[in-house]
Design a protein around this motif. Structure first.
Motif, short mmCIF file in Angstrom:
data_model
loop_
_atom_site.label_atom_id
_atom_site.label_comp_id
_atom_site.label_asym_id
_atom_site.label_seq_id
_atom_site.Cartn_x
_atom_site.Cartn_y
_atom_site.Cartn_z
N LEU A 26 -67.33 20.60 80.41
CA LEU A 26 -67.06 19.18 80.15
C LEU A 26 -67.41 18.36 81.36
O LEU A 26 -67.41 18.85 82.49
CB LEU A 26 -65.58 18.99 79.79
CG LEU A 26 -65.07 19.78 78.59
CD1 LEU A 26 -63.57 19.64 78.47
CD2 LEU A 26 -65.76 19.33 77.32
N ASN A 27 -67.68 17.07 81.12
CA ASN A 27 -67.99 16.15 82.22
C ASN A 27 -66.78 15.83 83.08
O ASN A 27 -66.92 15.34 84.18
CB ASN A 27 -68.58 14.85 81.68
CG ASN A 27 -70.02 15.00 81.28
OD1 ASN A 27 -70.72 15.87 81.77
ND2 ASN A 27 -70.46 14.17 80.36
N GLY A 28 -65.60 16.04 82.55
CA GLY A 28 -64.39 15.74 83.31
C GLY A 28 -63.82 14.37 83.01
O GLY A 28 -62.82 13.97 83.58
N LYS A 29 -64.44 13.64 82.11
CA LYS A 29 -63.95 12.30 81.78
C LYS A 29 -63.53 12.21 80.32
O LYS A 29 -63.73 11.19 79.68
CB LYS A 29 -65.00 11.25 82.11
CG LYS A 29 -66.33 11.49 81.43
CD LYS A 29 -67.34 10.44 81.80
CE LYS A 29 -68.66 10.71 81.08
NZ LYS A 29 -69.65 9.74 81.37
N SER A 30 -62.95 13.27 79.78
CA SER A 30 -62.56 13.30 78.38
C SER A 30 -61.22 12.60 78.17
O SER A 30 -60.27 12.85 78.89
CB SER A 30 -62.45 14.74 77.89
OG SER A 30 -63.71 15.35 77.89
N SER A 31 -61.17 11.76 77.15
CA SER A 31 -59.92 11.12 76.77
C SER A 31 -59.25 11.95 75.68
O SER A 31 -59.82 12.91 75.17
CB SER A 31 -60.20 9.71 76.25
OG SER A 31 -60.89 9.78 75.01
N GLN A 32 -58.07 11.55 75.29
CA GLN A 32 -57.36 12.23 74.21
C GLN A 32 -58.14 12.10 72.90
O GLN A 32 -58.20 13.03 72.11
CB GLN A 32 -55.95 11.66 74.06
CG GLN A 32 -55.08 12.43 73.10
CD GLN A 32 -53.65 11.93 73.09
OE1 GLN A 32 -53.32 10.90 73.66
NE2 GLN A 32 -52.78 12.67 72.42
N GLU A 33 -58.77 10.95 72.69
CA GLU A 33 -59.57 10.74 71.49
C GLU A 33 -60.80 11.65 71.49
O GLU A 33 -61.18 12.19 70.45
CB GLU A 33 -60.00 9.28 71.36
CG GLU A 33 -58.87 8.32 71.06
CD GLU A 33 -57.99 8.01 72.27
OE1 GLU A 33 -58.49 8.05 73.42
OE2 GLU A 33 -56.79 7.77 72.07
N ASP A 34 -61.42 11.82 72.67
CA ASP A 34 -62.56 12.73 72.79
C ASP A 34 -62.14 14.15 72.45
O ASP A 34 -62.83 14.88 71.74
CB ASP A 34 -63.15 12.70 74.20
CG ASP A 34 -63.76 11.36 74.56
OD1 ASP A 34 -64.00 10.53 73.65
OD2 ASP A 34 -64.01 11.13 75.76
N PHE A 35 -60.99 14.56 72.99
CA PHE A 35 -60.45 15.90 72.74
C PHE A 35 -60.29 16.12 71.23
O PHE A 35 -60.76 17.12 70.68
CB PHE A 35 -59.11 16.07 73.46
CG PHE A 35 -58.39 17.34 73.12
CD1 PHE A 35 -58.72 18.53 73.76
CD2 PHE A 35 -57.38 17.36 72.16
CE1 PHE A 35 -58.06 19.71 73.44
CE2 PHE A 35 -56.72 18.52 71.84
CZ PHE A 35 -57.05 19.71 72.49
N LYS A 36 -59.64 15.18 70.57
CA LYS A 36 -59.41 15.31 69.12
C LYS A 36 -60.73 15.35 68.36
O LYS A 36 -60.89 16.13 67.42
CB LYS A 36 -58.55 14.14 68.62
CG LYS A 36 -57.12 14.21 69.07
CD LYS A 36 -56.33 13.01 68.58
CE LYS A 36 -54.90 13.03 69.06
NZ LYS A 36 -54.15 11.84 68.63
N ALA A 37 -61.68 14.52 68.75
CA ALA A 37 -62.98 14.49 68.06
C ALA A 37 -63.74 15.80 68.23
O ALA A 37 -64.31 16.32 67.27
CB ALA A 37 -63.81 13.32 68.59
#
Length: 136
Positions: free
Chosen positions: A106-117
């Protein structure tokens, strides 16, 4: 969970999520599920093994996550592995599920929404692979 026939294996499904710049590949073997998630041009930095056990005594689920290669200090990778395996277990009978081998970068800039997606897309791709196996 239905065991795939040997003639249909391995089954591979992949997708690129453009808004997250994420490559996802799901490969289903007779004895395990391999998922690769990369936000760095298809490269994989950490490999984890995730297994599931079901206790008939108290109807509980136990998940074991182990880092095989790469950064073992990044807890987010283990969270991805567990969440993906939990969702896959819930699709089947809840008792039997082959181990998951997860390669992730991962790029290290994942949000909670990114995680869910990302998790939702992995599960969707897995379901597509199971449908391919069921047809064969």
């Amino acid at each position: 969970m239905k065991q795939p026939s040997s003639s249909s294996l391995p089954t591979t499904v992949s997708k690129f999520i453009s808004n997250l710049e994420t490559d996802i590949l799901c490969r289903i073997f007779s004895d395990r599920i391999q998922v690769l998630i990369s936000q760095k041009e298809g490269r994989v930095g950490t490999t984890l093994s995730a297994t599931h056990e079901f206790s008939q005594i108290d109807n509980s689920h136990t998940y074991h996550i182990e880092t095989l290669l790469g950064n073992s200090n990044d807890a987010l990778n283990a969270v991805y592995a567990r969440q993906i395996l939990e969702r896959i277990v819930s699709l089947g009978d809840g008792i039997h599920c082959p181990p998951l081998l997860l390669g992730i970068t991962l790029n290290g800039k994942s949000s909670q929404e990114d995680f869910k997606a990302i998790v939702s897309e992995v599960v969707s791709i897995y379901q597509e692979g199971i449908q391919i196996i069921s047809i064969n």
